[in-house]
Design an enzyme around this catalytic site. Structure first.
Site, PDB file in Angstrom:
ATOM      1  N   HIS A 147       0.793  -1.224   0.000  1.00  0.00           N
ATOM      2  CA  HIS A 147       0.000   0.000   0.000  1.00  0.00           C
ATOM      3  C   HIS A 147       0.825   1.274   0.000  1.00  0.00           C
ATOM      4  CE1 HIS A 147      -3.788   2.160   1.438  1.00  0.00           C
ATOM      5  NE2 HIS A 147      -4.157   1.452   0.397  1.00  0.00           N
ATOM      6  N   LYS A 149       3.130   4.493  -1.116  1.00  0.00           N
ATOM      7  CA  LYS A 149       3.204   5.409  -2.269  1.00  0.00           C
ATOM      8  C   LYS A 149       4.425   6.292  -2.029  1.00  0.00           C
ATOM      9  CE  LYS A 149      -1.421   4.676  -1.616  1.00  0.00           C
ATOM     10  NZ  LYS A 149      -2.059   4.353  -0.322  1.00  0.00           N
ATOM     11  N   ASP A 154      17.476   9.024  -7.265  1.00  0.00           N
ATOM     12  CA  ASP A 154      18.942   9.126  -7.151  1.00  0.00           C
ATOM     13  C   ASP A 154      19.448   8.929  -5.725  1.00  0.00           C
ATOM     14  OD1 ASP A 154      19.049   9.612  -9.859  1.00  0.00           O
ATOM     15  OD2 ASP A 154      19.177  11.793  -9.658  1.00  0.00           O
TER      16      ASP A 154
END
Ligand SMILES: [Zn+2]
Length: 222
Positions: A147, A149, A154
Site C-alpha cells: 500500500h 506510495k 537518485d
C-alpha cells in the site's frame, strides 16, 4: 527578585536571537536542502514542455500552457532522476507518470518498481507497459496490500504521501505529497525499499514450499 527576572528575560532574548541567527545562516547556506509539500487535486495544465524542453511552445493542445501545478511539480521531480529511481506504489495507471518513467528508462536511469500484485493487473494499469519495456517490477508478497506510495530519486530525493499514481488521485482526490532531501527522512525509505525489493524477489519462492508468506502476511487491510 527583579534581577532574577531580568536575567531570565535576557536568557530568553539570547536564545531567540541565536535561533533567528541559525535560521538566517541556513538560508544563506549554498545548496540548501529541498523540502516541498504539494496538495491535490492538481489544476489541469499541459505538461508537454516537461517532456520536450527543447520545443516548449510546439504543443497545440487545449490545456493551459506555461502554468505550474502540483502535478507538473511532481513530474519535474521525477524527471530530475539521473541515475536511479526506486518506486513503491500501490496503483499505477497515470499515463503521464508512465511516460516519465519510460523516458528515464530510455536515458539509462535504473528503474526498480515494487507494486501491489492485484492492482498491477487491473484495467488501465501501466505496470504491464513498464515490464514490456524491460523495467524490473516486483509485486508485494502475501495477501496484504503493498500500500506504499513513495519514490526515491537518485538515492537523494524522497517523494511520499497519499497519492497513488492514478489519474483520479491527481485530478480528483484530495491528496498530499511531501518532497524532501532531508537525509534523516530519505535514508529509512531507501532501507525500506531495499527490504521490500529483496522480500518480493520471485526467486525466493520459486523452489521452496517452506518459504510461503508468514501467517501475519495473510491479513487483508479492511
Ligand atoms: Zn499542450
Amino acid at each position: 527578585m527583579w534581577s532574577v527576572k531580568v536575567v531570565g528575560l535576557g536568557v530568553v532574548a539570547l536564545s531567540l536571537s541565536l535561533e533567528l541567527l541559525v535560521r538566517f545562516l541556513r538560508r544563506l547556506r549554498p545548496g540548501r536542502i529541498l523540502n516541498e509539500v504539494l496538495f491535490f487535486p492538481s489544476d489541469l495544465a499541459c505538461v508537454e514542455h516537461l517532456f520536450s524542453p527543447s520545443s516548449p511552445r510546439s504543443c497545440l493542445c487545449s490545456l493551459p500552457h506555461g502554468v505550474e501545478t502540483s502535478f507538473s511539480r511532481l513530474l519535474r521531480h521525477i524527471l530530475s532522476a539521473t541515475s536511479s529511481l526506486d518506486l513503491c506504489v500501490f496503483a499505477f495507471s497515470n499515463m503521464d507518470l508512465c511516460r516519465a518513467i519510460l523516458a528515464l528508462h530510455s536515458k539509462g536511469v535504473i528503474i526498480r518498481v515494487v507494486t501491489d500484485k492485484d492492482y498491477a493487473a487491473i484495467t488501465g494499469s501501466q505496470i504491464g507497459i513498464l515490464r514490456k519495456s524491460g523495467i524490473c517490477v516486483r509485486c508485494g508478497v502475501g495477501s496484504v496490500y503493498m500500500h506504499h506510495k513513495f519514490v526515491v530519486v537518485d538515492h537523494r530525493l524522497l517523494v511520499t504521501g497519499s497519492l497513488n499514481w492514478t489519474l483520479t488521485a491527481v485530478q480528483s482526490n484530495m491528496e498530499n505529497i511531501l518532497i524532501t532531501e532531508e537525509p534523516q527522512l530519505v535514508q529509512p525509505f531507501i532501507k525500506e525499499f531495499h527490504r521490500l525489493w529483496v522480500h518480493s524477489d520471485p526467486a525466493r519462492y520459486l523452489h521452496s514450499s517452506d518459504q510461503k508468506p508468514a501467517q501475519s502476511e495473510l491479513r487483508r487491510e479492511l
